[in-house]
Design an enzyme around this catalytic site. Structure first.
Site, PDB file in Angstrom:
ATOM      1  N   HIS A 162      14.419  13.446  12.274  1.00  0.00           N
ATOM      2  CA  HIS A 162      15.475  13.913  11.127  1.00  0.00           C
ATOM      3  C   HIS A 162      15.449  14.202   9.695  1.00  0.00           C
ATOM      4  CE1 HIS A 162      16.495  12.015  15.760  1.00  0.00           C
ATOM      5  NE2 HIS A 162      17.012  13.914  15.894  1.00  0.00           N
ATOM      6  N   ASP A 207      11.981   8.473  11.053  1.00  0.00           N
ATOM      7  CA  ASP A 207      12.909   9.151  11.369  1.00  0.00           C
ATOM      8  C   ASP A 207      12.472  10.906  11.462  1.00  0.00           C
ATOM      9  OD1 ASP A 207      14.852  10.522  12.432  1.00  0.00           O
ATOM     10  OD2 ASP A 207      16.803   9.383  10.710  1.00  0.00           O
ATOM     11  N   CYS A 248      12.588  16.877  17.728  1.00  0.00           N
ATOM     12  CA  CYS A 248      12.670  15.857  17.435  1.00  0.00           C
ATOM     13  C   CYS A 248      11.344  14.431  17.860  1.00  0.00           C
ATOM     14  CB  CYS A 248      14.082  14.963  17.322  1.00  0.00           C
ATOM     15  SG  CYS A 248      14.518  15.431  18.623  1.00  0.00           S
TER      16      CYS A 248
END
Length: 458
Positions: A347, A345, A111
């Site tokens: 993820h 994000d 990430c």
């Protein structure tokens, strides 16, 4: 024979973990991000007001009437288009195997590399397209927040595991210069922008040949003791990005460089030297520079006294975002409203896209909806990024940021400083490198220290 058996078990374990992470990050809960209609929204130096434009009218709090939505829709749409136009780089699965490992996905560990890619991508957008650019198709992509857990995810789990057992695929990356390509469309500004847009995304493709792709970044990370599957912190990623840009040989990237602050200090002459490195009789232009500043916004937890400074940074036209997050998760911070940060994000596990093919799909590289997080939840370890087009731009930016640092620090020490002179003038080891060793001994020590200090990202 025994060692071979152990290796096989490790490989099989890696494949199972990868398949599980692919499934884990392949679905999105139904969530909505709420924005106040009474506070401005800042996104990478641009301000948006979700209010009536008529000053004589007031916007009733909590009102949801149709006419009110119609009145504020113009600015809301402008904000959405601006946000969606930023390049979104997330976990991917089923890409070519990473050399030296059995991994074909970065789910669960990549990430911070992805948020670093997003910051660099924004810097390249400013460099080639400018801050005013937006993607014409931004409002046409579907919102991923509408997805939920379905049988499709189970199928994806099975397919993902099967893919992880398959062999490595070969890819070809086009070698045509961007300048040569756009020459055919010099009278069509929109076509030129679209070619740059696609080219920038292709540089971040999940292929061993992509200049700023995961495979290349991991290779540079090996010089600092990192490997595929390890956790990366914001400061380590800053140095990896610098090395990736320095080593890029693409003709379109010779006009940009990266400088990473040393121990929270930006040495002005070192930056200007990097910008002037290309100035010859044939090329009198100085380089653009992306300045990366690894900082800590507190001890164990983020000090809320730094909130106004972070908001001030994200309000600057020079800002290209912040590599940060909350404990165990890295986010790309691009704006704020009130005391909440707006972020993208990484993820979310998406399927591999071969960016070497003509007209590859762009939709999965743009985030359909922003997310918000309270500033107090932010992990103190982060890297702040700025873009300056030339030396004059850098001098102006350093003055403006210095004023902001002095104002925000009050009686405390500022988060970082700009100082005149070179780092060598202050008894720091020069960061020059040779072809045999991409990171100097001084850099290795600094990276090792950052690795010890920074939070673990999952």
């Amino acid at each position: 024979m025994e060692a071979t058996g152990t290796d096989e078990v490790d490989k099989l374990k890696t494949k199972f973990i990868s398949a599980w992470n692919n499934m884990k990050y392949s679905w999105v809960l139904k969530t909505k991000t709420y924005f106040s209609r009474n506070s401005p929204v800042l996104l990478l130096g641009k301000c948006y007001h979700f209010k009536y434009e008529d000053e004589d009218k007031t916007l009733p709090a909590g009102s949801g009437c149709t006419i009110e939505d119609h009145v504020i829709a113009g600015n809301v749409e402008e904000f959405r288009k601006d946000f969606i136009s930023r390049i979104w780089l997330t976990y991917r699965e089923e890409f070519p195997q990473i050399e030296g490992s059995a991994l074909t996905t970065d789910c669960g560990w990549g990430c911070t590399l992805r948020t670093g890619q997003m910051l660099l991508a924004q810097g390249l957008i400013l460099h080639f397209l400018g801050r005013a650019w937006t993607w014409p198709d931004a409002l046409n992509i579907e919102n991923s927040d509408s997805e939920s857990w379905t049988s499709h995810t189970v199928k994806k789990f099975t397919a993902s595991f099967e893919a992880s057992l398959s062999g490595e695929r070969e890819l070809k990356t086009p070698k045509i210069s961007l300048k040569e390509t756009i020459g055919k469309y010099s009278d069509d500004h929109e076509m030129r922008n679209e070619i740059y847009h696609r080219k920038i995304i292709s540089w971040f493709g999940d292929s061993p040949l992509a200049l700023f792709g995961l495979h290349q970044l991991i290779e540079y990370g090996k010089k600092s003791g990192k490997k595929a599957g390890d956790w990366y912190g914001p400061a380590v990623v800053a140095h990896i990005l610098r090395k990736a840009v320095e080593e890029a040989r693409h003709p379109d990237l010779q006009g940009i460089t990266i400088y990473v602050a040393q121990d929270c200090t930006v040495y002005n002459c070192d930056v200007i030297d990097k910008q002037s490195a290309s100035m010859t009789s044939d090329n009198a232009d100085d380089k653009a520079v992306i300045i990366l500043v690894p900082v800590r916004l507190g001890g164990e937890r983020t000090n809320t006294d730094y909130l106004e400074f972070v908001k001030g940074i994200l309000s600057l036209e020079y800002c290209v975002g912040i590599i940060g997050g909350k404990p165990k998760q890295s986010y790309y911070f691009a704006g704020f409203q009130d005391d909440s940060l707006i972020y993208m994000d990484p993820h979310y596990c998406q399927s591999f896209v071969d960016v070497s093919i003509k007209d590859f799909p762009l939709e999965t590289f743009h985030c359909p909806s922003p997310k918000k997080m309270a500033f107090r939840k932010m992990d103190p370890s982060c890297t702040i990024g700025f873009y300056c087009r030339n030396v004059q731009d850098f001098e102006r930016a350093s003055e403006e940021i210095t004023k902001m640092l002095k104002f925000s620090s009050k009686e405390k020490y500022p988060l970082f400083t700009f100082v005149n002179g070179h780092s060598r003038d202050y008894d720091f080891t020069s960061t020059t490198t040779n072809e045999e060793d991409l990171f100097s001994e001084d850099e290795k020590k600094r990276l090792k220290r950052f690795s010890m200090e920074e939070f673990v990202l999952l």
